[in-house]
Write a protein that holds these residues in place. Structure first.
Motif, PDB file in Angstrom:
ATOM      1  N   VAL A  47       0.837  -1.208   0.000  1.00 54.71           N
ATOM      2  CA  VAL A  47       0.000   0.000   0.000  1.00 54.71           C
ATOM      3  C   VAL A  47       0.871   1.256   0.000  1.00 54.71           C
ATOM      4  CG1 VAL A  47      -1.651   1.349   1.373  1.00 54.71           C
ATOM      5  CG2 VAL A  47      -2.027  -1.096   1.013  1.00 54.71           C
ATOM      6  N   PHE A  48       1.896   1.283   0.844  1.00 56.51           N
ATOM      7  CA  PHE A  48       2.782   2.452   0.852  1.00 56.51           C
ATOM      8  C   PHE A  48       3.520   2.585  -0.477  1.00 56.51           C
ATOM      9  CE2 PHE A  48       2.356   2.088   5.539  1.00 56.51           C
ATOM     10  CZ  PHE A  48       1.919   3.384   5.773  1.00 56.51           C
ATOM     11  N   ALA A  49       3.922   1.469  -1.062  1.00 61.62           N
ATOM     12  CA  ALA A  49       4.599   1.511  -2.360  1.00 61.62           C
ATOM     13  C   ALA A  49       3.662   2.043  -3.444  1.00 61.62           C
ATOM     14  CB  ALA A  49       5.125   0.125  -2.722  1.00 61.62           C
ATOM     15  N   LEU A  50       2.410   1.608  -3.414  1.00 64.67           N
ATOM     16  CA  LEU A  50       1.423   2.107  -4.385  1.00 64.67           C
ATOM     17  C   LEU A  50       1.221   3.610  -4.235  1.00 64.67           C
ATOM     18  CD1 LEU A  50      -1.293  -0.690  -4.258  1.00 64.67           C
ATOM     19  CD2 LEU A  50       0.122  -0.091  -6.242  1.00 64.67           C
ATOM     20  N   GLU A  51       1.132   4.059  -2.986  1.00 65.84           N
ATOM     21  CA  GLU A  51       0.882   5.480  -2.733  1.00 65.84           C
ATOM     22  C   GLU A  51       1.955   6.385  -3.315  1.00 65.84           C
ATOM     23  OE1 GLU A  51       0.358   5.911   1.494  1.00 65.84           O
ATOM     24  OE2 GLU A  51      -1.740   5.320   1.390  1.00 65.84           O
ATOM     25  N   CYS A  52       3.200   5.923  -3.335  1.00 59.91           N
ATOM     26  CA  CYS A  52       4.268   6.797  -3.825  1.00 59.91           C
ATOM     27  C   CYS A  52       4.842   6.341  -5.163  1.00 59.91           C
ATOM     28  CB  CYS A  52       5.364   6.968  -2.776  1.00 59.91           C
ATOM     29  SG  CYS A  52       6.372   5.515  -2.494  1.00 59.91           S
ATOM     30  N   GLY A  53       4.217   5.343  -5.778  1.00 62.59           N
ATOM     31  CA  GLY A  53       4.692   4.886  -7.080  1.00 62.59           C
ATOM     32  C   GLY A  53       6.080   4.273  -7.022  1.00 62.59           C
ATOM     33  N   ALA A  54       6.372   3.565  -5.946  1.00 63.05           N
ATOM     34  CA  ALA A  54       7.706   2.996  -5.738  1.00 63.05           C
ATOM     35  C   ALA A  54       7.987   1.840  -6.692  1.00 63.05           C
ATOM     36  CB  ALA A  54       7.835   2.508  -4.292  1.00 63.05           C
ATOM     37  N   SER A  55       9.248   1.654  -6.969  1.00 62.94           N
ATOM     38  CA  SER A  55       9.666   0.580  -7.876  1.00 62.94           C
ATOM     39  C   SER A  55       9.421  -0.814  -7.294  1.00 62.94           C
ATOM     40  CB  SER A  55      11.153   0.743  -8.215  1.00 62.94           C
ATOM     41  OG  SER A  55      11.949   0.641  -7.045  1.00 62.94           O
TER      42      SER A  55
END
Length: 73
Positions: A47-55
Motif C-alpha cells: 500500500v505504501f509503495a502504491l501510494e508513492c509509485g515505488a519501484s
C-alpha cells in the motif's frame, strides 16, 4: 531489546516521521522476519509503495499473489 521490538520501534518512528520509503523497507523487512504475519506486513509495504509509485510495487504484488493474498495476473 529483541529484534522484533527494535523493528517495531523503527516502524513507529517511520510512521511518526511520515517516511514512506522507510515504511516500505521496514514492512518488507518485517514480512521477512515474522513469517506468521507475512501477508499483513507485505500488504502494508504494498500500500505504501502504491501510494508513492515505488519501484517495489511489482515485487511486492508478486509476493502477495504467491501467498494467495492478491489475485495473480
Amino acid at each position: 531489546m529483541s529484534a522484533q521490538t527494535a523493528l517495531d520501534a523503527r516502524l513507529l518512528e517511520a510512521h511518526a516521521q511520515g517516511d514512506t520509503r522507510a515504511l516500505i523497507a521496514l514492512y518488507t523487512e518485517a514480512a521477512d522476519t515474522v513469517v506468521e504475519a507475512q501477508a499483513f506486513y507485505l500488504t502494508h509495504a504494498y500500500v505504501f509503495a502504491l501510494e508513492c509509485g515505488a519501484s517495489e510495487v511489482p515485487a511486492l504484488r508478486a509476493r502477495l499473489a504467491a501467498l494467495g493474498s492478491e489475485p495473480a495476473e
